[in-house]
Motif scaffolding. Structure first.
Motif, short mmCIF file in Angstrom:
data_model
loop_
_atom_site.label_atom_id
_atom_site.label_comp_id
_atom_site.label_asym_id
_atom_site.label_seq_id
_atom_site.Cartn_x
_atom_site.Cartn_y
_atom_site.Cartn_z
N ASP A 144 0.86 -1.19 0.00
CA ASP A 144 0.00 0.00 0.00
C ASP A 144 0.89 1.24 0.00
O ASP A 144 1.83 1.35 0.80
CB ASP A 144 -0.90 -0.01 1.25
CG ASP A 144 -2.01 1.03 1.16
OD1 ASP A 144 -2.13 1.68 0.10
OD2 ASP A 144 -2.75 1.19 2.14
N ASP A 145 0.61 2.17 -0.91
CA ASP A 145 1.35 3.42 -0.99
C ASP A 145 0.77 4.40 0.03
O ASP A 145 -0.38 4.84 -0.11
CB ASP A 145 1.26 4.00 -2.41
CG ASP A 145 2.20 5.19 -2.63
OD1 ASP A 145 2.70 5.74 -1.63
OD2 ASP A 145 2.42 5.56 -3.79
N LEU A 146 1.55 4.76 1.04
CA LEU A 146 1.05 5.58 2.14
C LEU A 146 1.47 7.05 2.03
O LEU A 146 1.27 7.81 2.97
CB LEU A 146 1.57 5.02 3.48
CG LEU A 146 1.11 3.60 3.83
CD1 LEU A 146 1.74 3.17 5.15
CD2 LEU A 146 -0.41 3.54 3.93
N ARG A 147 2.02 7.44 0.90
CA ARG A 147 2.52 8.82 0.80
C ARG A 147 1.40 9.85 0.89
O ARG A 147 1.55 10.90 1.53
CB ARG A 147 3.31 9.00 -0.50
CG ARG A 147 4.69 8.39 -0.43
CD ARG A 147 5.43 8.46 -1.74
NE ARG A 147 4.93 7.48 -2.70
CZ ARG A 147 5.50 7.23 -3.87
NH1 ARG A 147 6.59 7.88 -4.23
NH2 ARG A 147 4.99 6.31 -4.68
N GLN A 148 0.26 9.58 0.27
CA GLN A 148 -0.85 10.52 0.35
C GLN A 148 -1.40 10.57 1.78
O GLN A 148 -1.72 11.65 2.28
CB GLN A 148 -1.95 10.13 -0.63
CG GLN A 148 -3.07 11.16 -0.71
CD GLN A 148 -4.07 10.86 -1.81
OE1 GLN A 148 -4.01 9.81 -2.45
NE2 GLN A 148 -5.00 11.75 -2.04
N ASP A 149 -1.51 9.42 2.43
CA ASP A 149 -1.96 9.39 3.82
C ASP A 149 -1.01 10.21 4.70
O ASP A 149 -1.45 10.96 5.58
CB ASP A 149 -2.01 7.95 4.33
CG ASP A 149 -2.91 7.07 3.50
OD1 ASP A 149 -3.93 6.60 4.02
OD2 ASP A 149 -2.60 6.84 2.31
N GLN A 150 0.28 10.06 4.46
CA GLN A 150 1.28 10.79 5.26
C GLN A 150 1.11 12.30 5.10
O GLN A 150 1.16 13.04 6.09
CB GLN A 150 2.68 10.36 4.82
CG GLN A 150 3.81 11.05 5.58
CD GLN A 150 5.17 10.53 5.15
OE1 GLN A 150 5.29 9.46 4.54
NE2 GLN A 150 6.21 11.28 5.46
N MET A 151 0.88 12.75 3.87
CA MET A 151 0.74 14.18 3.64
C MET A 151 -0.53 14.72 4.29
O MET A 151 -0.51 15.77 4.95
CB MET A 151 0.72 14.47 2.15
CG MET A 151 0.59 15.95 1.82
SD MET A 151 0.33 16.25 0.06
CE MET A 151 -1.30 15.53 -0.19
N VAL A 152 -1.64 14.00 4.15
CA VAL A 152 -2.92 14.48 4.71
C VAL A 152 -2.84 14.55 6.23
O VAL A 152 -3.27 15.53 6.85
CB VAL A 152 -4.07 13.57 4.25
CG1 VAL A 152 -5.35 13.92 4.99
CG2 VAL A 152 -4.28 13.70 2.75
N LEU A 153 -2.28 13.52 6.87
CA LEU A 153 -2.19 13.51 8.33
C LEU A 153 -1.22 14.57 8.84
O LEU A 153 -1.44 15.16 9.90
CB LEU A 153 -1.80 12.14 8.82
CG LEU A 153 -2.94 11.15 9.14
CD1 LEU A 153 -3.81 11.69 10.26
CD2 LEU A 153 -3.78 10.84 7.93
N ALA A 154 -0.16 14.84 8.08
CA ALA A 154 0.76 15.91 8.48
C ALA A 154 0.07 17.27 8.42
O ALA A 154 0.26 18.11 9.30
CB ALA A 154 2.00 15.89 7.58
#
Length: 287
Positions: free
Chosen positions: A235-245
């Motif tokens: 699973d690519d979590l880069r978008q999740d990381q940006m949104v949560l940041a």
């Protein structure tokens, strides 16, 4: 009248020079200032198409905790993005400049050694997650196999059972772990078979938070406790990381204005294009 009012307004004050960044002044310190200067030079060189020279060695000074957190986050972000087929060479130049700067001082060399230990931790979690996902077994059997991986010479997670020295988590630079709790490890019921690992942790509150531990931790009242993470493979979590940041940033800005929305913004760290770590929130119920 409005034009006259604007014309009578006093001129704005001249811009203030940036802080010098001396060690102990609350900024990045001399190491951080010199290193960021080298990184800027590397970025300009890579964008121009030429291979940038090595970053200038920063002066010998101890790096503060804030700089360590910045370096950890920067390392993992660049380490991931340098795999990009198009922009990878640019990120690789910045990555090299970062580690050249770190190796130039004793404090930076110690931080660089810790980054290597973090990479070994992520590598072990990745190997375990991929092996469990490919096993095709029932969930109870996968949980039993995961917990058995912590036994001596039984799998990739054996070194995590007890660490030689505290290790700062790449997911959360405000928490250091000293070993894993195998009996609390589990595998979630999902096609990707994400694994959950709980560590024995030495907790400290994030800078400027006014105290309190992370949302994934439970404290024993003596400065220690546990820290639970979820490791996902596939699973690519880069978008999740940006949104949560962004959510954590907005929460901090609202708190500064006296508005507390009681948000629980857990942490996410993409460690590879299709892998990453997620902070497991304690005492929550699934929807």
């Amino acid at each position: 009248w409005q034009r006259q009012r604007l014309s009578n307004r006093p001129p704005p004050p001249p811009p203030q020079p940036p802080p010098t960044g001396r060690a102990g002044s609350g900024g990045l310190g001399e190491v951080g200032t010199a290193l960021l200067g080298g990184l800027s030079h590397a970025v300009r060189g890579s964008i121009g198409g030429a291979a940038p020279p090595a970053a200038p060695a920063p002066p010998a000074a101890a790096a503060g905790g804030g700089f360590s957190e910045l370096a950890i986050s920067l390392h993992w972000y660049i380490s991931l993005e340098r795999r990009d087929p198009r922009h990878g060479p640019h990120y690789a130049a910045v990555y090299d400049a970062l580690h050249v700067g770190l190796a130039a001082t004793p404090a930076g060399a110690a931080l660089r050694s810790m980054l290597r230990r973090q990479e070994a931790l992520v590598g072990a979690l990745s190997a375990a997650a991929q092996a469990l996902k490919a096993a095709g077994e029932s969930r109870p059997k996968r949980i039993a196999r995961l917990q058995a991986m912590f036994e001596k010479d039984a799998g990739p997670l054996a070194p995590l059972r007890s660490l030689d020295a505290p290790l700062i988590l790449p997911l959360d630079p405000t928490a250091a772990v000293v070993g894993a709790l195998p009996e609390r490890s589990t595998v979630f019921k999902s096609a990707l078979s994400p694994i959950s690992v709980t560590f024995r942790a030495l907790l400290r509150p994030p800078a400027g938070s006014g105290g309190g531990a992370s949302s994934s931790t439970s404290s024993d009242g003596g400065g220690g406790g546990s820290y639970a993470i979820i490791f996902k493979s596939g699973d690519d979590l880069r978008q999740d990381q940006m949104v949560l940041a962004m959510l954590r940033l907005m929460d901090s800005l609202l708190r500064a204005q006296g508005l507390d929305l009681q948000l629980t913004a857990y942490r996410v760290l993409a460690t590879a294009p299709s892998e990453g770590m997620v902070e497991r929130v304690a005492a929550c119920a699934p929807l």
